[in-house]
Design an enzyme around this catalytic site. Structure first.
Site, PDB file in Angstrom:
ATOM      1  N   GLU A   9       0.841  -1.198   0.000  1.00 26.42           N
ATOM      2  CA  GLU A   9       0.000   0.000   0.000  1.00 26.42           C
ATOM      3  C   GLU A   9       0.884   1.259   0.000  1.00 26.42           C
ATOM      4  OE1 GLU A   9      -2.208   0.553   3.618  1.00 26.42           O
ATOM      5  OE2 GLU A   9      -3.676   1.892   2.697  1.00 26.42           O
TER       6      GLU A   9
ATOM      7  N   LYS B 190      -9.862   1.735  -2.352  1.00 26.44           N
ATOM      8  CA  LYS B 190     -10.070   1.331  -0.955  1.00 26.44           C
ATOM      9  C   LYS B 190     -11.463   1.750  -0.474  1.00 26.44           C
ATOM     10  CE  LYS B 190      -7.462   1.492   3.444  1.00 26.44           C
ATOM     11  NZ  LYS B 190      -6.136   1.890   3.989  1.00 26.44           N
TER      12      LYS B 190
ATOM     13  N   CYS C 223      -5.568  -2.894   3.043  1.00 27.31           N
ATOM     14  CA  CYS C 223      -5.340  -2.669   4.468  1.00 27.31           C
ATOM     15  C   CYS C 223      -6.611  -2.677   5.333  1.00 27.31           C
ATOM     16  CB  CYS C 223      -4.531  -1.390   4.658  1.00 27.31           C
ATOM     17  SG  CYS C 223      -3.540  -1.414   6.197  1.00 27.31           S
TER      18      CYS C 223
END
Lengths: 306, 306
Positions: free
Chosen positions: B45, B118, B155
């Site tokens: 990331e 995301k 994440c």
């Protein structure tokens, strides 16, 4: 007034063919748990009989009983006498031909608060539950008992994050999974470790994802023919909202396990890792689909030379 | 023809303030991974910069770039040259004032198959991502690359079972979580073990619940002032559809990790534990709710004397 903690007691025992013997053994262990300070005592899935789902035989429907019925009568008295909350599995006879794998929540005054019917029904060799149990239709209830807000789920439900999430969204502080799971003796020493590890990992993940306590009871002992049947793996446990194990039973022994649950940990965990704040509920519609396999779902196809 | 396995390569590295230095280091590690047999290589990331979200400063928006842009151009060339699939995070500049934490999937011929944005955005001390990243609006795409069907998540998404489920329902064989997670130095030796354990447990649970491979990359090294800032905890890993770890990186070292993924394990796991067969999609409607707190949701109230 809300107390800063509640104490969970788990019964872990072997079950036999005689129903009253199982009920009386469990009642005795509830007394032991209460004497040691338990406030919420959780029994095992289908604890009033052997795990009959190893085979399909309609005679086992005779084991079912209504709610309320003999089991809830006996344990309602126990709950009132000891002033403990009880989570009591019942093989429920609802109507001729409609039976459920259920669990009753009895408050500390003996009142039946209601029950839950197992939602996710397995059907695998030696776990032929689809033959016996109509899938539950009571949703994911949360019971506001004297000592804690409890959401009972049952065994196979433990593999489904959806169930744990829905119970948690309903305000549960404690998810309880009465279980009956074990190893096939032929697999115990090859896949046994991985299977148990997956089982524990899944349930700890529910605690973490939702910031709740999780308690699981499981029977011990071998049932079925020697070398076949099931070796139930015990290891009943309670974990905290960070997924850390507070207490864990043995593989083989009958025992009563106690864990003190500090409810402040729920708030603390959810403040430190505020997952519930960040759920993208606008993006979850497809969770109600079986599989995403329509042409529109395939967002990218590689143009490979093959 | 579908090969019986695919080999995943994970890059685990420290990141510095110089963007081109990060890109070139990553490109070098992709070469190493490919030389060792990796077919699908996953980067970290926001690998092109330090993890700037430790503080809120609008100057960091200068780090963003469009898709396609310099990063995808460089790695598209690398992918085509080495014939590897690349999973490449990009801080995406979509429009003035609209930036995303994104990841691009590049096929083994260099073609950009598409990207993911995301979905779940954290905002905690030192992870102030809600300031920088507009929540993703591309759903949970699955990319059918030359070597595997991949669904990238990022994440914080790793804490949400909903995301893993939706990607899996879309046909993913491999969920990839490029990450940037670490310890606050003050907490490292008190809560550090529990935090990392929760992180690993959650992601292993996604593999188990869905019967898919999971691969996670995470950076190493300290960023920020001494005694403050973040100690990134590395430990990039791949686990199989039973949740068993195939490979796991160190806490501190830069390295390239490889894992061979036998896709037959997906089918085997889902046959042995057929969770997808038994999902009760008729009962999941409330997953699209924030919390179940309407009067109708409270199914049972105890009438306690207090």
């Amino acid at each position: 007034m809300i107390e800063p903690s509640f104490t969970v007691g788990l019964l872990q025992m072997a079950c036999v063919g005689n129903k009253q013997a199982n009920l009386d053994k469990a009642a005795g262990l509830v007394h032991e748990a209460a004497a040691r300070g338990a406030q919420v005592v959780c029994l095992q899935e289908l604890f009033s009989s052997e795990y009959f789902c190893q085979r399909e035989d309609s005679k086992y429907f005779d084991l079912a009983e209504p709610i309320p019925g003999p089991i809830t009568n006996q344990f309602s008295d126990v709950a009132a006498q000891l002033e403990v909350v009880l989570v009591v599995p019942v093989f429920e006879r609802r109507a001729p031909g409609v039976y459920h794998n259920a669990v009753v929540v009895i408050d500390a005054d003996g009142q039946l608060l209601g029950h839950y019917r197992k939602t996710h029904i397995p059907d695998d060799p030696l776990y032929q539950e689809k033959f016996y149990f109509t899938p539950g239709d009571l949703g994911y209830p949360v019971f506001n008992t004297r000592f804690a807000r409890i959401s009972p789920l049952i065994c196979w439900d433990q593999w489904f994050p959806e169930a744990a999430r829905l119970s948690s969204l309903g305000g549960a502080e404690l998810l309880v999974y009465p279980s009956a799971i074990g190893w096939h003796p032929a697999e115990r020493f090859t896949k046994g470790k991985s299977q148990h590890d997956a089982w524990l990992t899944m349930q700890r993940s529910h605690a973490i994802a939702n910031g709740v306590f999780v308690a699981t009871t499981n029977r011990v002992g071998h049932e079925g023919p020697e070398g076949a049947g099931l070796d139930f793996w015990g290891q009943s446990f309670v974990c905290d909202p960070a997924g850390q194990i507070l207490i864990r039973g043995s593989v083989d022994d009958e025992e009563v396990l106690l864990a003190k649950c500090h409810r402040g940990l729920i708030e603390q965990q959810r403040r430190e890792w505020p997952f519930l704040r960040d759920r993208r509920i606008d993006s979850y519609g497809d969770l109600a689909r079986r599989i995403r396999d329509e042409p529109d779902d395939i967002v990218s196809k590689s143009r490979t030379p093959e």
